[in-house]
Design a protein around this motif. Structure first.
Motif, PDB file in Angstrom:
ATOM      1  N   ILE A 224       0.865  -1.191   0.175  1.00  0.00           N
ATOM      2  CA  ILE A 224       0.076   0.004   0.084  1.00  0.00           C
ATOM      3  C   ILE A 224       0.766   1.231  -0.109  1.00  0.00           C
ATOM      4  O   ILE A 224       0.527   2.259  -0.781  1.00  0.00           O
ATOM      5  CB  ILE A 224      -0.925  -0.223   1.227  1.00  0.00           C
ATOM      6  N   ALA A 225       1.888   1.362   0.697  1.00  0.00           N
ATOM      7  CA  ALA A 225       2.852   2.351   0.866  1.00  0.00           C
ATOM      8  C   ALA A 225       3.488   2.560  -0.676  1.00  0.00           C
ATOM      9  O   ALA A 225       3.629   3.699  -1.016  1.00  0.00           O
ATOM     10  CB  ALA A 225       3.948   2.130   1.701  1.00  0.00           C
ATOM     11  N   LEU A 226       3.943   1.563  -1.423  1.00  0.00           N
ATOM     12  CA  LEU A 226       4.375   1.761  -2.584  1.00  0.00           C
ATOM     13  C   LEU A 226       3.388   2.408  -3.572  1.00  0.00           C
ATOM     14  O   LEU A 226       3.483   3.098  -4.367  1.00  0.00           O
ATOM     15  CB  LEU A 226       4.750   0.309  -3.265  1.00  0.00           C
ATOM     16  N   VAL A 227       1.831   1.739  -3.643  1.00  0.00           N
ATOM     17  CA  VAL A 227       0.904   2.273  -4.398  1.00  0.00           C
ATOM     18  C   VAL A 227       0.673   3.967  -3.988  1.00  0.00           C
ATOM     19  O   VAL A 227       0.632   4.644  -4.965  1.00  0.00           O
ATOM     20  CB  VAL A 227      -0.489   1.566  -3.858  1.00  0.00           C
ATOM     21  N   VAL A 228       0.670   4.350  -2.716  1.00  0.00           N
ATOM     22  CA  VAL A 228       0.431   5.542  -2.437  1.00  0.00           C
ATOM     23  C   VAL A 228       1.694   6.305  -2.760  1.00  0.00           C
ATOM     24  O   VAL A 228       1.536   7.639  -3.310  1.00  0.00           O
ATOM     25  CB  VAL A 228       0.147   5.719  -0.910  1.00  0.00           C
ATOM     26  N   LEU A 229       2.851   6.052  -2.716  1.00  0.00           N
ATOM     27  CA  LEU A 229       3.785   6.809  -3.034  1.00  0.00           C
ATOM     28  C   LEU A 229       4.073   6.829  -4.693  1.00  0.00           C
ATOM     29  O   LEU A 229       4.329   7.816  -4.975  1.00  0.00           O
ATOM     30  CB  LEU A 229       5.407   5.893  -2.542  1.00  0.00           C
ATOM     31  N   SER A 230       3.635   5.935  -5.402  1.00  0.00           N
ATOM     32  CA  SER A 230       3.846   6.055  -6.818  1.00  0.00           C
ATOM     33  C   SER A 230       2.716   7.116  -7.093  1.00  0.00           C
ATOM     34  O   SER A 230       2.682   7.929  -8.027  1.00  0.00           O
ATOM     35  CB  SER A 230       3.464   4.519  -7.314  1.00  0.00           C
ATOM     36  N   LEU A 231       1.487   7.013  -6.509  1.00  0.00           N
ATOM     37  CA  LEU A 231       0.257   8.321  -6.841  1.00  0.00           C
ATOM     38  C   LEU A 231       0.954   9.530  -6.404  1.00  0.00           C
ATOM     39  O   LEU A 231       0.676  10.335  -7.160  1.00  0.00           O
ATOM     40  CB  LEU A 231      -0.965   7.710  -6.176  1.00  0.00           C
ATOM     41  N   PHE A 232       1.628   9.634  -5.460  1.00  0.00           N
ATOM     42  CA  PHE A 232       2.112  10.968  -4.867  1.00  0.00           C
ATOM     43  C   PHE A 232       3.186  11.641  -5.788  1.00  0.00           C
ATOM     44  O   PHE A 232       3.262  12.618  -6.128  1.00  0.00           O
ATOM     45  CB  PHE A 232       2.570  10.877  -3.456  1.00  0.00           C
ATOM     46  N   ALA A 233       4.175  10.457  -6.277  1.00  0.00           N
ATOM     47  CA  ALA A 233       5.071  10.964  -7.042  1.00  0.00           C
ATOM     48  C   ALA A 233       4.715  11.468  -8.501  1.00  0.00           C
ATOM     49  O   ALA A 233       5.204  12.159  -8.977  1.00  0.00           O
ATOM     50  CB  ALA A 233       6.031   9.842  -7.332  1.00  0.00           C
TER      51      ALA A 233
ATOM     52  N   SER B 199       1.798  12.608  -9.244  1.00  0.00           N
ATOM     53  CA  SER B 199       1.108  13.901  -9.061  1.00  0.00           C
ATOM     54  C   SER B 199       2.069  15.099  -8.919  1.00  0.00           C
ATOM     55  O   SER B 199       2.128  16.230  -9.233  1.00  0.00           O
ATOM     56  CB  SER B 199      -0.066  14.051  -7.930  1.00  0.00           C
ATOM     57  N   ARG B 200       3.109  14.950  -8.088  1.00  0.00           N
ATOM     58  CA  ARG B 200       4.193  15.835  -7.885  1.00  0.00           C
ATOM     59  C   ARG B 200       4.945  16.094  -9.179  1.00  0.00           C
ATOM     60  O   ARG B 200       5.351  17.467  -9.410  1.00  0.00           O
ATOM     61  CB  ARG B 200       4.954  15.483  -7.015  1.00  0.00           C
ATOM     62  N   LEU B 201       4.973  15.052 -10.047  1.00  0.00           N
ATOM     63  CA  LEU B 201       5.858  15.317 -11.308  1.00  0.00           C
ATOM     64  C   LEU B 201       5.052  15.660 -12.410  1.00  0.00           C
ATOM     65  O   LEU B 201       5.522  15.891 -13.640  1.00  0.00           O
ATOM     66  CB  LEU B 201       6.557  13.964 -11.453  1.00  0.00           C
ATOM     67  N   GLY B 202       3.596  15.833 -12.092  1.00  0.00           N
ATOM     68  CA  GLY B 202       2.901  16.256 -12.866  1.00  0.00           C
ATOM     69  C   GLY B 202       1.995  15.258 -13.961  1.00  0.00           C
ATOM     70  O   GLY B 202       1.488  15.796 -15.071  1.00  0.00           O
ATOM     71  N   SER B 203       2.335  14.113 -13.814  1.00  0.00           N
ATOM     72  CA  SER B 203       1.586  12.999 -14.488  1.00  0.00           C
ATOM     73  C   SER B 203       0.884  12.122 -13.666  1.00  0.00           C
ATOM     74  O   SER B 203       1.505  10.943 -13.270  1.00  0.00           O
ATOM     75  CB  SER B 203       2.822  12.265 -15.404  1.00  0.00           C
ATOM     76  N   LEU B 204      -0.319  12.399 -13.190  1.00  0.00           N
ATOM     77  CA  LEU B 204      -1.113  11.476 -12.351  1.00  0.00           C
ATOM     78  C   LEU B 204      -1.447  10.295 -13.107  1.00  0.00           C
ATOM     79  O   LEU B 204      -1.571   9.290 -12.381  1.00  0.00           O
ATOM     80  CB  LEU B 204      -2.296  12.310 -11.932  1.00  0.00           C
ATOM     81  N   LYS B 205      -1.685  10.421 -14.366  1.00  0.00           N
ATOM     82  CA  LYS B 205      -1.756   8.996 -15.141  1.00  0.00           C
ATOM     83  C   LYS B 205      -0.746   8.123 -15.115  1.00  0.00           C
ATOM     84  O   LYS B 205      -1.043   6.704 -14.890  1.00  0.00           O
ATOM     85  CB  LYS B 205      -2.240   9.567 -16.624  1.00  0.00           C
ATOM     86  N   ALA B 206       0.474   8.797 -15.413  1.00  0.00           N
ATOM     87  CA  ALA B 206       1.611   7.449 -14.947  1.00  0.00           C
ATOM     88  C   ALA B 206       1.682   7.055 -13.618  1.00  0.00           C
ATOM     89  O   ALA B 206       1.850   5.866 -13.364  1.00  0.00           O
ATOM     90  CB  ALA B 206       2.917   8.195 -15.322  1.00  0.00           C
ATOM     91  N   GLY B 207       1.672   7.916 -12.594  1.00  0.00           N
ATOM     92  CA  GLY B 207       1.364   7.421 -11.290  1.00  0.00           C
ATOM     93  C   GLY B 207       0.373   6.433 -11.073  1.00  0.00           C
ATOM     94  O   GLY B 207       0.635   5.381 -10.473  1.00  0.00           O
ATOM     95  N   ALA B 208      -0.834   6.570 -11.701  1.00  0.00           N
ATOM     96  CA  ALA B 208      -1.886   5.574 -11.405  1.00  0.00           C
ATOM     97  C   ALA B 208      -1.539   4.239 -11.940  1.00  0.00           C
ATOM     98  O   ALA B 208      -1.875   3.328 -11.603  1.00  0.00           O
ATOM     99  CB  ALA B 208      -3.051   6.121 -11.878  1.00  0.00           C
ATOM    100  N   ILE B 209      -0.830   4.442 -13.082  1.00  0.00           N
ATOM    101  CA  ILE B 209      -0.673   2.965 -13.764  1.00  0.00           C
ATOM    102  C   ILE B 209       0.563   2.447 -13.314  1.00  0.00           C
ATOM    103  O   ILE B 209       0.432   1.032 -12.883  1.00  0.00           O
ATOM    104  CB  ILE B 209       0.166   3.580 -15.306  1.00  0.00           C
ATOM    105  N   PHE B 210       1.367   3.283 -12.340  1.00  0.00           N
ATOM    106  CA  PHE B 210       2.647   2.320 -11.703  1.00  0.00           C
ATOM    107  C   PHE B 210       1.870   1.863 -10.393  1.00  0.00           C
ATOM    108  O   PHE B 210       2.305   0.740  -9.890  1.00  0.00           O
ATOM    109  CB  PHE B 210       3.686   3.447 -11.314  1.00  0.00           C
ATOM    110  N   ALA B 211       0.891   2.686  -9.763  1.00  0.00           N
ATOM    111  CA  ALA B 211       0.100   2.353  -8.676  1.00  0.00           C
ATOM    112  C   ALA B 211      -0.742   0.941  -8.955  1.00  0.00           C
ATOM    113  O   ALA B 211      -0.427  -0.084  -8.215  1.00  0.00           O
ATOM    114  CB  ALA B 211      -0.870   3.246  -8.113  1.00  0.00           C
TER     115      ALA B 211
END
Length: 124
Positions: free
Chosen positions: A11-20, A22-34
């Motif tokens: 869960i920490a990896l999922v949340v971290l990937s979503l957070f990263a 959103s911070r890097l400007g690509s929430l779609k990529a973060g959601a894919i990694f999550a």
């Protein structure tokens, strides 16, 4: 307890990937990694870690006895759980293997097995 730490890490990896993402400007990529982290974590748990955690570190695993059968015993062989049940209708003992991810499960059937009846004790 180990299972809780495992899922907390997933869960920490999922949340971290979503957070990263959103911070890097690509929430779609973060959601894919999550999604990838979650699926890999779930498949790894189901196909490998569940029985390892139960056997080696004291986890919890639930197995149901099939309807009409009676449970006799259970034992571990390597990382696979073998369960012995008795079917009074067919008078058979059934050894069933619960392997990782329920793949390659074995089954041994002993005919004319009646472990629930008392046997004649030797007379002295």
């Amino acid at each position: 307890m180990v299972t809780y730490f495992y899922w907390a890490a997933v869960i920490a990896l999922v949340v971290l990937s979503l957070f990263a993402g959103s911070r890097l400007g690509s929430l779609k990529a973060g959601a894919i990694f999550a999604g990838i982290f979650f699926l890999v974590g779930w498949f790894a748990y189901y196909f490998h870690f569940e029985q390892v955690f139960v056997k080696r570190f004291g986890g919890v695993m639930y197995i149901s006895v099939p309807k009409g059968q009676r449970h006799i015993g259970a034992t571990w062989k390597d990382d696979n759980l073998w369960v012995e049940n008795y079917d009074p209708e067919t008078n058979r003992c059934i050894f069933s293997e619960y392997s990782k991810g329920n793949l390659l499960e074995g089954r041994v059937i002993i005919r004319d097995c009646n472990p629930l009846l008392e046997r004649d004790a030797p007379r002295q």
